[in-house]
Design an enzyme around this catalytic site. Structure first.
Site, PDB file in Angstrom:
ATOM      1  CB  CYS A 366      -1.022  -0.001   1.137  1.00 52.11           C
ATOM      2  SG  CYS A 366      -0.540  -0.811   2.643  1.00 52.11           S
ATOM      3  NE  ARG A 395       2.245  -9.181   5.185  1.00 51.98           N
ATOM      4  CZ  ARG A 395       0.937  -9.126   4.961  1.00 51.98           C
ATOM      5  NH1 ARG A 395       0.121  -9.942   5.614  1.00 51.98           N
ATOM      6  NH2 ARG A 395       0.441  -8.274   4.091  1.00 51.98           N
ATOM      7  CD  GLN A 413      -1.068  -8.689   0.419  1.00 50.98           C
ATOM      8  OE1 GLN A 413      -0.304  -7.745   0.532  1.00 50.98           O
ATOM      9  NE2 GLN A 413      -1.767  -9.158   1.431  1.00 50.98           N
ATOM     10  CG  ASP A 415      -1.911  -5.433  -1.829  1.00 48.54           C
ATOM     11  OD1 ASP A 415      -3.058  -5.551  -1.397  1.00 48.54           O
ATOM     12  OD2 ASP A 415      -0.953  -5.042  -1.154  1.00 48.54           O
ATOM     13  CG  HIS A 417      -3.766  -0.282  -2.230  1.00 51.59           C
ATOM     14  ND1 HIS A 417      -2.731  -1.089  -2.636  1.00 51.59           N
ATOM     15  CD2 HIS A 417      -3.978  -0.567  -0.920  1.00 51.59           C
ATOM     16  CE1 HIS A 417      -2.321  -1.823  -1.622  1.00 51.59           C
ATOM     17  NE2 HIS A 417      -3.062  -1.530  -0.569  1.00 51.59           N
ATOM     18  CE  LYS A 501      -9.409  -8.063   9.207  1.00 46.06           C
ATOM     19  NZ  LYS A 501      -8.169  -8.853   9.119  1.00 46.06           N
ATOM     20  CG  HIS A 547      -5.905  -1.278   2.032  1.00 43.09           C
ATOM     21  ND1 HIS A 547      -4.529  -1.173   2.124  1.00 43.09           N
ATOM     22  CD2 HIS A 547      -6.396  -0.167   2.635  1.00 43.09           C
ATOM     23  CE1 HIS A 547      -4.214  -0.062   2.757  1.00 43.09           C
ATOM     24  NE2 HIS A 547      -5.330   0.562   3.085  1.00 43.09           N
TER      25      HIS A 547
END
Length: 678
Positions: A366, A395, A413, A415, A417, A501, A547
């Site tokens: 992000c 991570r 990921q 991902d 946004h 979320k 997200h």
């Protein structure tokens, strides 16, 4: 105070009974047969019923150790009722009743452990979705023989049919007694979950007493079908510096039929283990010399990954996303601005000091997408802006927590946004949910569950932002789910630090739930990075942000796919879609011509040209779970045909090559979730 209270039953009828009446008394007044069948009771104050409030189903350690309960709760059948309540008597068919039996089974197991190994110190023993466990401290490790002895003694405890009796005593007395016994874990739980001056609740069966909130079944005799399954290590409070505990696992059911079915299902799960199938099918590996939790994608697994990523990128572009790419490491200062340094640092790798600054591996994409947004001025006409990336993130997972593809240290990921105006947020979230549903359907998942995770306004250390912004964000997601008519469960306190979320949990072929897709509302990062857009009024405004990750991670989604399909991937995902078996060397020329024609149609083909018997070649392709095996001999070569063997169906006989090619191409284009749909 009135000596009578009102009991409202599920059919809406209301009874007046003496204060102190128990749920068991009510059951007996209805029918002795009912009283014999019920396991536990669910009660709710009539004032809450009138107000229309619902209790959270969240379960935690606190529920076992005496935290005050409000609203709906479970109680023992012997619990005296002292207020007007709605009462539901739960029988064995209720899921909540099964968890109570499992919690009681944990107490039966603890009873057996202390009778056999009195030097053991007890931690806690909760019920789980699969059974129960009890954390214990004992210097000598438990052996398989010890577990068998514990299970045998449990049967004796059950046969004694000891009543579960709830008792209360002053907190100080409980602390003093447990301290004198050296029960350091019980002392910790009392101190954590109760306050000075409280009464604490204890449950006694026979000579065994445990600090516990309950509820429990009426007696140990109600724990009829159980098994002690395994033992594993667990650090006290999850801290590697603390004592090494032993966690003894078991499971319990209402009857042996369900217990046997459970272990049959476990065998099926074992047969679908993605780690075993990943090695058998040569899809991926984890190399010890490189480190735990780091995935090496082998050619066949890499081909499936490419197929997954290509589909996702094409869908993103079709749905109005722009593909971006961001660096794997960024300056530490960036993570301070985003808040990850403060709220997520324990999950990040340590900083790297380079010549110009400290850098950190990215755990999220992000902040990188935010910097791309911020790099040029935006107008309301530009919004929404949707950036998508299949980006590698890193991570820190503790040693011992990694699990194949499902829990790793480095992953990709999917991902995205979305930067938009507040007025656009609900429509964007709806589009994300529809996209998530499309992902699940495309990959063959028909069922899913939805959770709405909200914040805890009393936990200011874990969440950022004003009450007003959180209320706006939570209400927006709540409205979206209602607009879509999607049933959901609210999970308080489980939001991301920057906003609430929606988590979409798919249900696989074995009925297991997997957390993959998530859609998150964020009003905090746009403020932290001072994002702007020029509104229709000519003034600068702050956008809000969504997200979303739909695979969750490519690795985890792939692991779930392996287990869902037991490695027998649908045609469009299979790394080898068609295996070719010439009967003898003289049929190789025709087999190569068939291979060329299939590959020209875009199909993935493998020709087994070894000097082996036909059946051995067919067996090898079968073990590799290849969707189609084509056998070619004199007859097929003469008629431009192939003999088709279909996975799960067997020999289908001779088919014209052109017809088979069209059939295979249609199957791939249709992305069928299985060959049964041909």
């Amino acid at each position: 105070m009135s000596e009578q209270i009102k009991i409202q039953l599920p059919d809406g009828s209301v009874r007046e009974v003496p204060r102190g009446t128990t749920p068991y008394d009510v059951a007996m007044s209805i029918s002795p047969r009912l009283a014999a069948a019920v396991v536990v009771a669910r009660v709710k104050p009539l004032t809450a019923v009138a107000a229309g409030t619902t209790a959270s189903e969240e379960e935690s350690e606190a529920s076992m150790y005496g935290a005050a309960a409000t609203g709906e709760r479970l109680v023992d059948l012997a619990a005296p009722l002292t207020e007007d309540v709605a009462l539901e008597l739960l029988k064995e068919s209720d899921e909540a009743a099964l968890k109570v039996v499992r919690h009681s089974a944990a107490h039966v197991m603890a009873t057996a452990i202390l009778e056999l190994f009195p030097e053991t110190k007890l931690g806690h023993g909760p019920a789980t979705d699969a059974g129960f466990f009890y954390d214990v401290y004992r210097e000598t490790p438990f052996s398989d023989e010890d577990l068998a002895a514990i299970e045998k003694r449990m049967a004796e405890v059950v046969a004694r049919d000891e009543k579960f009796v709830r008792e209360e005593e002053p907190r100080d007395k409980g602390l003093t007694d447990y301290q004198a016994q050296g029960e350091f874990m019980k002392v910790h739980f009392i101190e954590k979950f109760t306050a000075p001056g409280d009464e604490i609740s204890l449950y006694r069966n026979g000579n065994f007493t445990d600090f516990c909130r309950g509820p429990h079944v009426p007696s140990t005799g109600r724990v009829k079908a159980f098994k002690v399954t395994s033992v594993a290590g667990a650090y006290w409070l999850g801290d590697e510096k603390n004592q090494q505990l032993q966690r003894i696992y078991g499971t319990a059911f209402f009857n042996t039929k369900d217990l046997d079915a459970h272990f049959k299902r476990l065998e099926e799960i074992k047969a679908r283990d993605h780690r075993v199938l990943g090695k058998q099918l040569d899809l991926f590996s984890i190399q010890e010399v490189a480190g735990a939790g780091l995935i090496f994608w082998h050619p066949k697994g890499g081909l499936i990954r490419k197929t997954m990523e290509d589909w996702m990128r094409d869908e993103c572009i079709r749905r109005g996303y722009e593909m971006v790419y961001t660096p794997h490491i960024m300056r530490r200062e960036l993570w301070k601005i985003s808040g990850h340094e403060g709220f997520y640092s324990q999950n990040m790798y340590p900083p790297m000091e380079l010549d110009d600054a400290e850098y950190r591996l990215k755990p999220m994409n992000c902040p990188g997408h935010i910097l791309i947004y911020k790099n040029s001025p935006k107008s309301y006409r530009d919004l929404p802006v949707r950036y998508a990336e299949l980006g590698n993130v890193y991570r820190y997972e503790r040693s011992g927590t990694m699990h194949g593809l499902l829990r790793v240290r480095g992953f990709t990921q999917d991902d995205a946004h979305i930067f938009c105006m507040p007025s656009q947020i609900e429509d964007e979230v709806i589009a994300c949910i529809e996209f998530a549903q499309s992902v699940l359907k495309t990959f063959g998942f028909e069922e899913f569950k939805v959770e709405l995770s909200t914040w805890d306004p009393n936990d200011r250390k874990s969440f950022v932002g004003s009450d007003e912004n959180w209320e706006l964000a939570v209400n927006s997601l709540h409205n979206v789910l209602n607009r879509k008519g999607i049933p959901f469960k609210t999970i308080p306190g489980e939001a991301a630090f920057y906003g609430p979320k929606i988590d979409i949990k798919l249900v696989d072929v074995l009925g297991r739930m997997w957390q993959l897709s998530t859609v998150q509302f964020d009003f905090n990062l746009p403020a932290r990075f001072e994002l702007e857009y020029k509104g229709e009024d000519g003034e600068l405004h702050q956008p809000v942000m969504v997200h979303r990750a739909l695979y969750g991670s490519v690795e985890r989604f792939f692991g779930v796919l392996i287990e869902h399909y037991a490695g027998a991937f649908p045609m469009w995902l299979a790394p080898v879609q068609i295996g070719l078996v010439p009967i003898s060397e003289k049929h190789l020329e025709y087999a190569n011509a068939v291979k060329a024609k299939l590959e020209a149609a875009g199909l993935r083909v493998e020709l087994d040209a070894r000097n082996e018997k036909m059946n051995a070649k067919i067996r090898e392709f079968t073990l590799q779970k290849v969707p189609f095996v084509l056998v070619m001999g004199d007859k097929e070569a003469a008629s431009d045909a192939v003999s088709v063997r279909t996975r799960g169906k067997g020999d289908e006989g001779s088919v014209a090559l052109e017809a088979f090619v069209q059939r295979a191409v249609d199957l791939v284009k249709g992305r069928s979730s299985g060959l049964e749909k041909i």
